[in-house]
Design an enzyme around this catalytic site. Sequence first.
Site, PDB file in Angstrom:
ATOM      1  N   GLU A  34       0.863  -1.195   0.000  1.00  0.00           N
ATOM      2  CA  GLU A  34       0.000   0.000   0.000  1.00  0.00           C
ATOM      3  C   GLU A  34       0.895   1.240   0.000  1.00  0.00           C
ATOM      4  O   GLU A  34       1.775   1.373   0.845  1.00  0.00           O
ATOM      5  CB  GLU A  34      -0.929  -0.013   1.221  1.00  0.00           C
ATOM      6  CG  GLU A  34      -1.718   1.269   1.443  1.00  0.00           C
ATOM      7  CD  GLU A  34      -2.536   1.714   0.232  1.00  0.00           C
ATOM      8  OE1 GLU A  34      -3.357   0.924  -0.267  1.00  0.00           O
ATOM      9  OE2 GLU A  34      -2.334   2.872  -0.226  1.00  0.00           O
ATOM     10  N   GLY A  39      -7.222   1.188   3.712  1.00  0.00           N
ATOM     11  CA  GLY A  39      -8.657   1.494   3.600  1.00  0.00           C
ATOM     12  C   GLY A  39      -8.989   2.160   2.271  1.00  0.00           C
ATOM     13  O   GLY A  39     -10.141   2.178   1.859  1.00  0.00           O
ATOM     14  N   GLY A  40      -7.960   2.732   1.629  1.00  0.00           N
ATOM     15  CA  GLY A  40      -8.161   3.300   0.291  1.00  0.00           C
ATOM     16  C   GLY A  40      -9.173   4.431   0.252  1.00  0.00           C
ATOM     17  O   GLY A  40      -9.389   5.136   1.244  1.00  0.00           O
ATOM     18  N   THR A  41      -9.810   4.562  -0.890  1.00  0.00           N
ATOM     19  CA  THR A  41     -10.704   5.689  -1.138  1.00  0.00           C
ATOM     20  C   THR A  41     -11.920   5.672  -0.216  1.00  0.00           C
ATOM     21  O   THR A  41     -12.264   6.691   0.394  1.00  0.00           O
ATOM     22  CB  THR A  41     -11.194   5.642  -2.606  1.00  0.00           C
ATOM     23  OG1 THR A  41     -10.065   5.575  -3.465  1.00  0.00           O
ATOM     24  CG2 THR A  41     -12.011   6.864  -2.951  1.00  0.00           C
ATOM     25  N   CYS A  42     -12.588   4.539  -0.126  1.00  0.00           N
ATOM     26  CA  CYS A  42     -13.857   4.485   0.603  1.00  0.00           C
ATOM     27  C   CYS A  42     -13.689   4.963   2.033  1.00  0.00           C
ATOM     28  O   CYS A  42     -14.422   5.827   2.513  1.00  0.00           O
ATOM     29  CB  CYS A  42     -14.399   3.052   0.571  1.00  0.00           C
ATOM     30  SG  CYS A  42     -15.943   2.866   1.459  1.00  0.00           S
ATOM     31  N   HIS A 440     -45.784  -2.716   7.585  1.00  0.00           N
ATOM     32  CA  HIS A 440     -46.417  -1.393   7.574  1.00  0.00           C
ATOM     33  C   HIS A 440     -45.991  -0.616   8.809  1.00  0.00           C
ATOM     34  O   HIS A 440     -45.933  -1.193   9.886  1.00  0.00           O
ATOM     35  CB  HIS A 440     -47.943  -1.553   7.578  1.00  0.00           C
ATOM     36  CG  HIS A 440     -48.643  -0.242   7.799  1.00  0.00           C
ATOM     37  ND1 HIS A 440     -48.824   0.673   6.789  1.00  0.00           N
ATOM     38  CD2 HIS A 440     -49.181   0.307   8.923  1.00  0.00           C
ATOM     39  CE1 HIS A 440     -49.463   1.732   7.274  1.00  0.00           C
ATOM     40  NE2 HIS A 440     -49.685   1.535   8.571  1.00  0.00           N
TER      41      HIS A 440
HETATM   42  C1  LIG Z   1     -16.438  11.117  -2.769  1.00  0.00           C
HETATM   43  C2  LIG Z   1     -16.686   9.652  -2.995  1.00  0.00           C
HETATM   44  C3  LIG Z   1     -17.793   9.066  -2.444  1.00  0.00           C
HETATM   45  C4  LIG Z   1     -18.040   7.716  -2.650  1.00  0.00           C
HETATM   46  N1  LIG Z   1     -19.157   7.169  -2.086  1.00  0.00           N
HETATM   47  C5  LIG Z   1     -19.417   5.859  -2.294  1.00  0.00           C
HETATM   48  C6  LIG Z   1     -20.566   5.253  -1.693  1.00  0.00           C
HETATM   49  O1  LIG Z   1     -21.323   5.893  -0.982  1.00  0.00           O
HETATM   50  N2  LIG Z   1     -20.768   3.928  -1.918  1.00  0.00           N
HETATM   51  C7  LIG Z   1     -19.924   3.185  -2.693  1.00  0.00           C
HETATM   52  O2  LIG Z   1     -20.164   1.995  -2.855  1.00  0.00           O
HETATM   53  N3  LIG Z   1     -18.840   3.736  -3.273  1.00  0.00           N
HETATM   54  C8  LIG Z   1     -18.565   5.053  -3.088  1.00  0.00           C
HETATM   55  N4  LIG Z   1     -17.451   5.601  -3.650  1.00  0.00           N
HETATM   56  C9  LIG Z   1     -16.573   4.748  -4.479  1.00  0.00           C
HETATM   57  C10 LIG Z   1     -15.670   3.873  -3.594  1.00  0.00           C
HETATM   58  O3  LIG Z   1     -14.944   4.678  -2.702  1.00  0.00           O
HETATM   59  C11 LIG Z   1     -14.740   3.070  -4.475  1.00  0.00           C
HETATM   60  O4  LIG Z   1     -15.492   2.401  -5.443  1.00  0.00           O
HETATM   61  C12 LIG Z   1     -13.947   2.043  -3.674  1.00  0.00           C
HETATM   62  O5  LIG Z   1     -13.159   2.672  -2.694  1.00  0.00           O
HETATM   63  C13 LIG Z   1     -13.066   1.233  -4.613  1.00  0.00           C
HETATM   64  O6  LIG Z   1     -12.264   0.372  -3.881  1.00  0.00           O
HETATM   65  P1  LIG Z   1     -10.934  -0.209  -4.508  1.00  0.00           P
HETATM   66  O7  LIG Z   1     -10.465  -1.222  -3.532  1.00  0.00           O
HETATM   67  O8  LIG Z   1     -11.144  -0.604  -5.891  1.00  0.00           O
HETATM   68  O9  LIG Z   1      -9.905   1.034  -4.575  1.00  0.00           O
HETATM   69  P2  LIG Z   1      -9.397   2.051  -3.484  1.00  0.00           P
HETATM   70  O10 LIG Z   1     -10.280   2.080  -2.303  1.00  0.00           O
HETATM   71  O11 LIG Z   1      -9.168   3.326  -4.177  1.00  0.00           O
HETATM   72  O12 LIG Z   1      -8.009   1.448  -3.007  1.00  0.00           O
HETATM   73  C14 LIG Z   1      -6.892   1.381  -3.847  1.00  0.00           C
HETATM   74  C15 LIG Z   1      -5.628   1.447  -3.009  1.00  0.00           C
HETATM   75  O13 LIG Z   1      -4.508   1.142  -3.821  1.00  0.00           O
HETATM   76  C16 LIG Z   1      -3.420   1.971  -3.447  1.00  0.00           C
HETATM   77  N5  LIG Z   1      -2.490   2.022  -4.581  1.00  0.00           N
HETATM   78  C17 LIG Z   1      -2.731   2.525  -5.815  1.00  0.00           C
HETATM   79  N6  LIG Z   1      -1.679   2.333  -6.617  1.00  0.00           N
HETATM   80  C18 LIG Z   1      -0.734   1.704  -5.886  1.00  0.00           C
HETATM   81  C19 LIG Z   1       0.583   1.234  -6.149  1.00  0.00           C
HETATM   82  N7  LIG Z   1       1.110   1.338  -7.371  1.00  0.00           N
HETATM   83  N8  LIG Z   1       1.279   0.656  -5.153  1.00  0.00           N
HETATM   84  C20 LIG Z   1       0.736   0.521  -3.924  1.00  0.00           C
HETATM   85  N9  LIG Z   1      -0.513   0.935  -3.607  1.00  0.00           N
HETATM   86  C21 LIG Z   1      -1.235   1.511  -4.583  1.00  0.00           C
HETATM   87  C22 LIG Z   1      -4.089   3.284  -3.124  1.00  0.00           C
HETATM   88  O14 LIG Z   1      -3.269   4.088  -2.294  1.00  0.00           O
HETATM   89  C23 LIG Z   1      -5.369   2.827  -2.429  1.00  0.00           C
HETATM   90  O15 LIG Z   1      -5.208   2.746  -1.043  1.00  0.00           O
HETATM   91  C24 LIG Z   1     -17.153   6.940  -3.437  1.00  0.00           C
HETATM   92  C25 LIG Z   1     -16.024   7.523  -3.992  1.00  0.00           C
HETATM   93  C26 LIG Z   1     -15.791   8.866  -3.776  1.00  0.00           C
HETATM   94  C27 LIG Z   1     -14.556   9.473  -4.376  1.00  0.00           C
END
Ligand SMILES: Cc1cc2nc3c(=O)[nH]c(=O)nc-3n(C[C@H](O)[C@H](O)[C@H](O)COP(=O)(O)OP(=O)(O)OC[C@H]3O[C@@H](n4cnc5c(N)ncnc54)[C@H](O)[C@@H]3O)c2cc1C
Length: 457
Positions: A34, A39-42, A440
């Site tokens: 990582e 935890g990434g984006t979510c 209901h």
């Molecule tokens: C504002 C916003 C609101 C959202 N609301 C919702 C919602 O309400 N419900 C919903 O279902 N979805 C929602 N989403 C979408 C959701 O956040 C994503 O679909 C989800 O996080 C995708 O998960 P993932 O595991 O594919 O990627 P991510 O969670 O993005 O994780 C990818 C990880 O990989 C790491 N990484 C990337 N490249 C490399 C590399 N080369 N080497 C090492 N690490 C790397 C990153 O740092 C990151 O931690 C929302 C998104 C945003 C931006």
Amino acid sequence: MTRSFDAIIVGAGQAGPALAGRLTGAGMTVALVERHLVGGTCVNTGCKPTKTLIASAYAAHLARRGADYGVTTGAIGIDMPTVAARAATIIQDSRRSNEEWLAGMEGLTFLRGHARFEEPHVMRVGDDLLEAPRIFLNVGGRASVPDMPGVNDVPFLTNSSIIALDHVPEHLVIVGGSYIGLEFAQMYRRFGARVTIVEMGPRLIGREDPDISDAIRAILEGEGIAVRTDACCISLSRHEQGVAVGVDCTEGAPEVIGSHVLLAVGRRPNTDDLGLDKAGIATDAKGNIVVDDMLATNVAGVWALGDCNGRGGFTHTAWNDYEIVAANLLDGAARKLSQRILGYALYTDPPLGRVGMSETQARASGRPLLVSTRPMTKVGRAVEKAETLGFIKLVADAETKRILGAAILGTGGDEAIHGILDMMNADQPLATLQWAVPIHPTVSELIPTLVGDLRPA
Ligand SMILES: Cc1cc2nc3c(=O)[nH]c(=O)nc-3n(C[C@H](O)[C@H](O)[C@H](O)COP(=O)(O)OP(=O)(O)OC[C@H]3O[C@@H](n4cnc5c(N)ncnc54)[C@H](O)[C@@H]3O)c2cc1C
């Protein structure tokens, strides 16, 4: 020195950690890499913080409407540092719990750093070379910053940087009228900002049916949000009051002056800096990693899960990708991406719960259709809650008597949609849904009525 593992997972977002858990549980040695926040984006900048902030905005909205319910309050204030701190706490708690989970995972080597391919089954992380017969890419995406005129000359916010904002902008201009933009628009309007949405297309959330899109626009405008559609040639420039957003619309002022600008114009996959070319892994025109129905890339032993494969875009779809891959590799299953029925929600208030085809998509498929709609003013639960904006729509196939899709734009729509999602997953005919006896008073109790009201359309 090259370190060998049974599997390498890149990205500790939604799919990666859970997959690491299954693989290590099956006795494999796994390296999970990582580069930023577990935890990434979510967890850090997406679902969790936005839904936390939306809850604060909803509280403010209800407080302002207190008199409608016979509840009196004093002046309503927004304590933005507390609002932001609440979101920060929820982010940190969630991230910490993920980190603790990984720290206790036997067989896992967790590496902080940026992973890049050197060869199809060899990746570099800093000075380390890692090799494995199985590689899982779960690298997610990031906010797109379009190459629009002036973008390098002005400060702007993205969905990541706006999360930490501890003050209410005087006038927030949001470029992009899709899901992320609309959630922030209503949230900041309820926090007290003036808000303008600038959208290039002719309507908001252009992927939804026009009636849904129009209803959501009316709801937002009803709260005082300005909407500028057909904004071709969007540009940004410095202005003494902040930023001038050139909209060049067919009508209205050619510029919107904001104190802050949020760019919410889509997301791009984190695939440009992975060294995919060194591994020969194919991407599509948008940079998404091309996968087959079982999430395998064109290179044997490499899979792509979550946002980076362009097949989902949600936390639950990333999680489902993990489930498919784990079941196929470890449980002898043959699960496929194409078996997934997509549901999702837009967390405006009222929310939009969606599943399956839109009416527009169903019409384009050429099938004979049955459609029924019901305004939320005719849903008892909504009336009792004094939250009657929106409507429900059901679309079914007249020949197979199966539901093709549904939209619930209304209070509780994000939850009530699951009744329909489950019926679609169970491949049940309309009659099963119609004979059900829902509780209901709920929004769901009207679903059998909507089935009964289906008419050729
Ligand atoms: C504002 C916003 C609101 C959202 N609301 C919702 C919602 O309400 N419900 C919903 O279902 N979805 C929602 N989403 C979408 C959701 O956040 C994503 O679909 C989800 O996080 C995708 O998960 P993932 O595991 O594919 O990627 P991510 O969670 O993005 O994780 C990818 C990880 O990989 C790491 N990484 C990337 N490249 C490399 C590399 N080369 N080497 C090492 N690490 C790397 C990153 O740092 C990151 O931690 C929302 C998104 C945003 C931006």
